[in-house]
Design a protein around this motif. Structure first.
Motif, PDB file in Angstrom:
ATOM      1  N   TYR A  23       1.452  10.486  -1.599  1.00  9.27           N
ATOM      2  CA  TYR A  23       0.309   9.991  -2.365  1.00  9.27           C
ATOM      3  C   TYR A  23       0.568   8.590  -2.936  1.00  9.27           C
ATOM      4  CZ  TYR A  23      -3.554   9.850  -5.695  1.00  9.27           C
ATOM      5  OH  TYR A  23      -4.684   9.491  -6.388  1.00  9.27           O
ATOM      6  N   MET A  24       1.776   8.388  -3.425  1.00 10.38           N
ATOM      7  CA  MET A  24       2.102   7.119  -4.073  1.00 10.38           C
ATOM      8  C   MET A  24       2.222   5.957  -3.084  1.00 10.38           C
ATOM      9  SD  MET A  24       2.130   7.798  -7.280  1.00 10.38           S
ATOM     10  CE  MET A  24       2.942   6.373  -8.030  1.00 10.38           C
ATOM     11  N   SER A  25       2.234   6.258  -1.800  1.00 11.85           N
ATOM     12  CA  SER A  25       2.360   5.207  -0.793  1.00 11.85           C
ATOM     13  C   SER A  25       1.007   4.742  -0.272  1.00 11.85           C
ATOM     14  CB  SER A  25       3.213   5.699   0.385  1.00 11.85           C
ATOM     15  OG  SER A  25       2.572   6.778   1.048  1.00 11.85           O
ATOM     16  N   GLU A  26      -0.072   5.130  -0.952  1.00 11.60           N
ATOM     17  CA  GLU A  26      -1.411   4.772  -0.507  1.00 11.60           C
ATOM     18  C   GLU A  26      -2.236   4.140  -1.634  1.00 11.60           C
ATOM     19  OE1 GLU A  26      -2.358   5.014   2.566  1.00 11.60           O
ATOM     20  OE2 GLU A  26      -0.777   6.297   3.382  1.00 11.60           O
ATOM     21  N   SER A  27      -3.243   3.371  -1.247  1.00  6.86           N
ATOM     22  CA  SER A  27      -4.317   2.913  -2.123  1.00  6.86           C
ATOM     23  C   SER A  27      -3.830   2.184  -3.383  1.00  6.86           C
ATOM     24  CB  SER A  27      -5.189   4.115  -2.498  1.00  6.86           C
ATOM     25  OG  SER A  27      -6.378   3.719  -3.159  1.00  6.86           O
ATOM     26  N   ILE A  28      -4.498   2.455  -4.502  1.00  3.17           N
ATOM     27  CA  ILE A  28      -4.240   1.738  -5.750  1.00  3.17           C
ATOM     28  C   ILE A  28      -2.828   1.979  -6.263  1.00  3.17           C
ATOM     29  CG2 ILE A  28      -4.873   1.630  -8.203  1.00  3.17           C
ATOM     30  CD1 ILE A  28      -7.770   1.937  -7.375  1.00  3.17           C
ATOM     31  N   MET A  29      -2.305   3.190  -6.089  1.00  2.00           N
ATOM     32  CA  MET A  29      -0.955   3.470  -6.563  1.00  2.00           C
ATOM     33  C   MET A  29       0.074   2.607  -5.830  1.00  2.00           C
ATOM     34  SD  MET A  29      -1.209   5.712  -9.012  1.00  2.00           S
ATOM     35  CE  MET A  29      -2.642   4.709  -9.432  1.00  2.00           C
ATOM     36  N   LYS A  30      -0.107   2.448  -4.536  1.00  2.00           N
ATOM     37  CA  LYS A  30       0.807   1.617  -3.749  1.00  2.00           C
ATOM     38  C   LYS A  30       0.730   0.165  -4.213  1.00  2.00           C
ATOM     39  CE  LYS A  30       1.820   0.083   0.959  1.00  2.00           C
ATOM     40  NZ  LYS A  30       1.427   0.155   2.390  1.00  2.00           N
ATOM     41  N   LYS A  31      -0.499  -0.333  -4.406  1.00  3.65           N
ATOM     42  CA  LYS A  31      -0.676  -1.723  -4.836  1.00  3.65           C
ATOM     43  C   LYS A  31      -0.084  -1.944  -6.221  1.00  3.65           C
ATOM     44  CE  LYS A  31      -4.894  -2.404  -2.118  1.00  3.65           C
ATOM     45  NZ  LYS A  31      -6.361  -2.601  -2.168  1.00  3.65           N
ATOM     46  N   ALA A  32      -0.263  -0.947  -7.110  1.00  2.00           N
ATOM     47  CA  ALA A  32       0.256  -1.071  -8.470  1.00  2.00           C
ATOM     48  C   ALA A  32       1.776  -1.156  -8.471  1.00  2.00           C
ATOM     49  CB  ALA A  32      -0.211   0.116  -9.314  1.00  2.00           C
ATOM     50  N   GLU A  33       2.412  -0.387  -7.587  1.00  2.00           N
ATOM     51  CA  GLU A  33       3.872  -0.432  -7.513  1.00  2.00           C
ATOM     52  C   GLU A  33       4.339  -1.755  -6.908  1.00  2.00           C
ATOM     53  OE1 GLU A  33       7.714   2.108  -5.924  1.00  2.00           O
ATOM     54  OE2 GLU A  33       5.842   2.166  -4.800  1.00  2.00           O
ATOM     55  N   GLU A  34       3.635  -2.199  -5.872  1.00  2.00           N
ATOM     56  CA  GLU A  34       4.018  -3.461  -5.225  1.00  2.00           C
ATOM     57  C   GLU A  34       3.907  -4.639  -6.193  1.00  2.00           C
ATOM     58  OE1 GLU A  34       2.784  -2.449  -0.582  1.00  2.00           O
ATOM     59  OE2 GLU A  34       1.392  -3.543  -1.885  1.00  2.00           O
ATOM     60  N   LYS A  35       2.928  -4.578  -7.104  1.00  2.00           N
ATOM     61  CA  LYS A  35       2.747  -5.650  -8.096  1.00  2.00           C
ATOM     62  C   LYS A  35       3.692  -5.504  -9.281  1.00  2.00           C
ATOM     63  CE  LYS A  35      -1.678  -5.034  -8.708  1.00  2.00           C
ATOM     64  NZ  LYS A  35      -3.049  -5.237  -9.251  1.00  2.00           N
ATOM     65  N   GLY A  36       4.384  -4.350  -9.348  1.00  2.23           N
ATOM     66  CA  GLY A  36       5.311  -4.135 -10.449  1.00  2.23           C
ATOM     67  C   GLY A  36       4.657  -3.622 -11.717  1.00  2.23           C
ATOM     68  N   ASN A  37       3.398  -3.196 -11.628  1.00  2.00           N
ATOM     69  CA  ASN A  37       2.713  -2.656 -12.805  1.00  2.00           C
ATOM     70  C   ASN A  37       3.230  -1.266 -13.166  1.00  2.00           C
ATOM     71  OD1 ASN A  37      -0.109  -4.088 -11.248  1.00  2.00           O
ATOM     72  ND2 ASN A  37       0.878  -4.917 -13.074  1.00  2.00           N
ATOM     73  N   ILE A  38       3.594  -0.499 -12.152  1.00  2.00           N
ATOM     74  CA  ILE A  38       4.188   0.820 -12.370  1.00  2.00           C
ATOM     75  C   ILE A  38       5.388   0.981 -11.442  1.00  2.00           C
ATOM     76  CG2 ILE A  38       2.000   1.893 -13.050  1.00  2.00           C
ATOM     77  CD1 ILE A  38       1.978   3.263 -10.268  1.00  2.00           C
ATOM     78  N   GLU A  62       3.274  19.640  -8.449  1.00  2.00           N
ATOM     79  CA  GLU A  62       3.173  18.302  -7.866  1.00  2.00           C
ATOM     80  C   GLU A  62       1.763  17.712  -7.983  1.00  2.00           C
ATOM     81  OE1 GLU A  62       6.870  19.913  -6.839  1.00  2.00           O
ATOM     82  OE2 GLU A  62       4.892  20.799  -6.441  1.00  2.00           O
ATOM     83  N   LEU A  63       0.752  18.500  -7.663  1.00  3.96           N
ATOM     84  CA  LEU A  63      -0.619  17.986  -7.790  1.00  3.96           C
ATOM     85  C   LEU A  63      -0.951  17.625  -9.237  1.00  3.96           C
ATOM     86  CD1 LEU A  63      -2.638  20.227  -5.300  1.00  3.96           C
ATOM     87  CD2 LEU A  63      -2.000  17.832  -5.043  1.00  3.96           C
ATOM     88  N   PRO A  64      -0.655  18.483 -10.217  1.00  4.62           N
ATOM     89  CA  PRO A  64      -0.878  18.090 -11.608  1.00  4.62           C
ATOM     90  C   PRO A  64      -0.109  16.820 -11.990  1.00  4.62           C
ATOM     91  CG  PRO A  64      -0.592  20.453 -11.476  1.00  4.62           C
ATOM     92  CD  PRO A  64      -0.283  19.918 -10.106  1.00  4.62           C
ATOM     93  N   ALA A  65       1.129  16.685 -11.513  1.00  4.35           N
ATOM     94  CA  ALA A  65       1.915  15.491 -11.827  1.00  4.35           C
ATOM     95  C   ALA A  65       1.237  14.243 -11.276  1.00  4.35           C
ATOM     96  CB  ALA A  65       3.326  15.620 -11.255  1.00  4.35           C
ATOM     97  N   LEU A  66       0.731  14.334 -10.056  1.00  4.62           N
ATOM     98  CA  LEU A  66       0.049  13.196  -9.446  1.00  4.62           C
ATOM     99  C   LEU A  66      -1.235  12.851 -10.197  1.00  4.62           C
ATOM    100  CD1 LEU A  66       0.579  13.985  -5.663  1.00  4.62           C
ATOM    101  CD2 LEU A  66       1.468  12.001  -6.922  1.00  4.62           C
ATOM    102  N   ILE A  67      -1.925  13.877 -10.675  1.00  7.34           N
ATOM    103  CA  ILE A  67      -3.142  13.636 -11.455  1.00  7.34           C
ATOM    104  C   ILE A  67      -2.804  12.872 -12.729  1.00  7.34           C
ATOM    105  CG2 ILE A  67      -4.877  14.811 -12.895  1.00  7.34           C
ATOM    106  CD1 ILE A  67      -5.116  16.880 -10.613  1.00  7.34           C
ATOM    107  N   LEU A  68      -1.729  13.275 -13.404  1.00 15.82           N
ATOM    108  CA  LEU A  68      -1.311  12.551 -14.607  1.00 15.82           C
ATOM    109  C   LEU A  68      -0.929  11.114 -14.277  1.00 15.82           C
ATOM    110  CD1 LEU A  68      -1.265  15.362 -16.059  1.00 15.82           C
ATOM    111  CD2 LEU A  68       0.788  14.551 -17.229  1.00 15.82           C
ATOM    112  N   ILE A  69      -0.144  10.936 -13.217  1.00 17.98           N
ATOM    113  CA  ILE A  69       0.307   9.596 -12.844  1.00 17.98           C
ATOM    114  C   ILE A  69      -0.888   8.689 -12.558  1.00 17.98           C
ATOM    115  CG2 ILE A  69       1.520   8.251 -11.082  1.00 17.98           C
ATOM    116  CD1 ILE A  69       3.428  10.664 -10.787  1.00 17.98           C
ATOM    117  N   ASP A  70      -1.829   9.187 -11.783  1.00 15.88           N
ATOM    118  CA  ASP A  70      -3.008   8.399 -11.407  1.00 15.88           C
ATOM    119  C   ASP A  70      -3.838   8.047 -12.637  1.00 15.88           C
ATOM    120  OD1 ASP A  70      -5.733   7.745 -10.471  1.00 15.88           O
ATOM    121  OD2 ASP A  70      -4.959   8.268  -8.499  1.00 15.88           O
ATOM    122  N   SER A  71      -4.137   9.052 -13.444  1.00 18.47           N
ATOM    123  CA  SER A  71      -4.986   8.841 -14.621  1.00 18.47           C
ATOM    124  C   SER A  71      -4.323   7.919 -15.641  1.00 18.47           C
ATOM    125  CB  SER A  71      -5.310  10.190 -15.269  1.00 18.47           C
ATOM    126  OG  SER A  71      -6.143  10.020 -16.384  1.00 18.47           O
TER     127      SER A  71
END
Length: 251
Positions: free
Chosen positions: A16-31, A148-157
């Motif tokens: 999940y973290m390798s896609e979309s906004i989460m991936k971009k946020a990590e690449e930019k160093g925001n998270i 895992e799904l709840p953890a991803l929901i927290l991370i995203d939100s």
């Protein structure tokens, strides 16, 4: 913001973290995020992480040793500044926890780092909770096969409230729950689709009228879909006048 996820299935998190906004946020160093495979820290010959519950009952329970050892490895990996009086909050994802909401996401986004513990089977040995867990959080009144799904929901939100993650941060001000109301409907091209037209006010270019329409629709949607959230007394004088003008509510 850095997330440490203790899990038996790191690949679920990483996918999940390798896609979309989460991936971009990590690449930019925001998270930042790092997965920790609890099984790697088992001292059992066969890397066993679960056992039968004392007192009997269905299912298995995650044993304390691999989880606590994994936690200790996470702490050892932290920056020196976080090892002292600023250790990350440990959150255990469980149906027994406090139900997660937007206010909690905003509050947690202010943390420098979070450790998320993903349970499995019938849950974790209570001593894990007593020893290392700071907060138990649920994403709703239902049960999933793992955390895992709840953890991803927290991370995203939570990540959405970290500066720089969203391209248009002002959009947070209009999202559902931000002001106690659901978000208004959205429309885009084409202007007519299957004989259904975009509301004329959105094509008018009259910003004040558009703003009033959106606020009215937001209130109406909340009243219809989530009456439990609607609080008439919390509305501004302008909002109350708007409702009365359009005969939505007579007060």
């Amino acid at each position: 913001m850095k997330f440490h996820i203790m899990t038996l299935f790191p690949q679920i998190i990483e996918a999940y973290m390798s896609e979309s906004i989460m991936k971009k946020a990590e690449e930019k160093g925001n998270i930042e995020y790092k997965t920790w495979n609890i099984r790697d820290y088992s001292e059992s010959k066969h890397k066993k992480v679960d056992d039968y519950p004392y007192g009997g009952g269905a299912g298995m329970v995650m044993t304390p040793q691999p989880i606590v050892s994994c936690y200790n490895a996470v702490v050892d990996d932290l920056d020196e500044s976080l090892k002292q009086d600023k250790k990350p909050k440990v959150i255990y994802l469980t149906p027994k926890g406090k139900v997660f909401n937007n206010d909690m996401a905003i509050a947690l986004a202010k943390e420098e780092s979070l450790i998320l513990l993903c349970g499995h089977y019938e849950g974790v040995d209570q001593r894990v909770i007593d020893l290392i867990v700071d907060e138990e959080i649920s994403i709703g009144d239902y049960v999933l096969t793992g955390g895992e799904l709840p953890a991803l929901i927290l991370i995203d939100s939570i990540s959405r409230h970290v500066k720089g993650v969203l391209g248009h941060e002002e959009s947070l001000d209009e999202e559902s729950f931000t002001n106690g109301l659901l978000e208004y409907p959205h429309y885009t091209r084409p202007e007519v689709f299957m004989e259904k037209e975009v509301p004329k006010v959105l094509l008018s270019g009259h910003h004040k009228n558009i703003e009033s329409w959106r606020k009215l629709e937001s209130i109406k949607l909340t009243m219809k879909l989530r009456p439990d959230l609607f609080d008439y007394e919390a509305l501004s004088k302008e909002d109350k006048k708007l409702l009365k003008k359009h005969n939505v509510i007579d007060k």
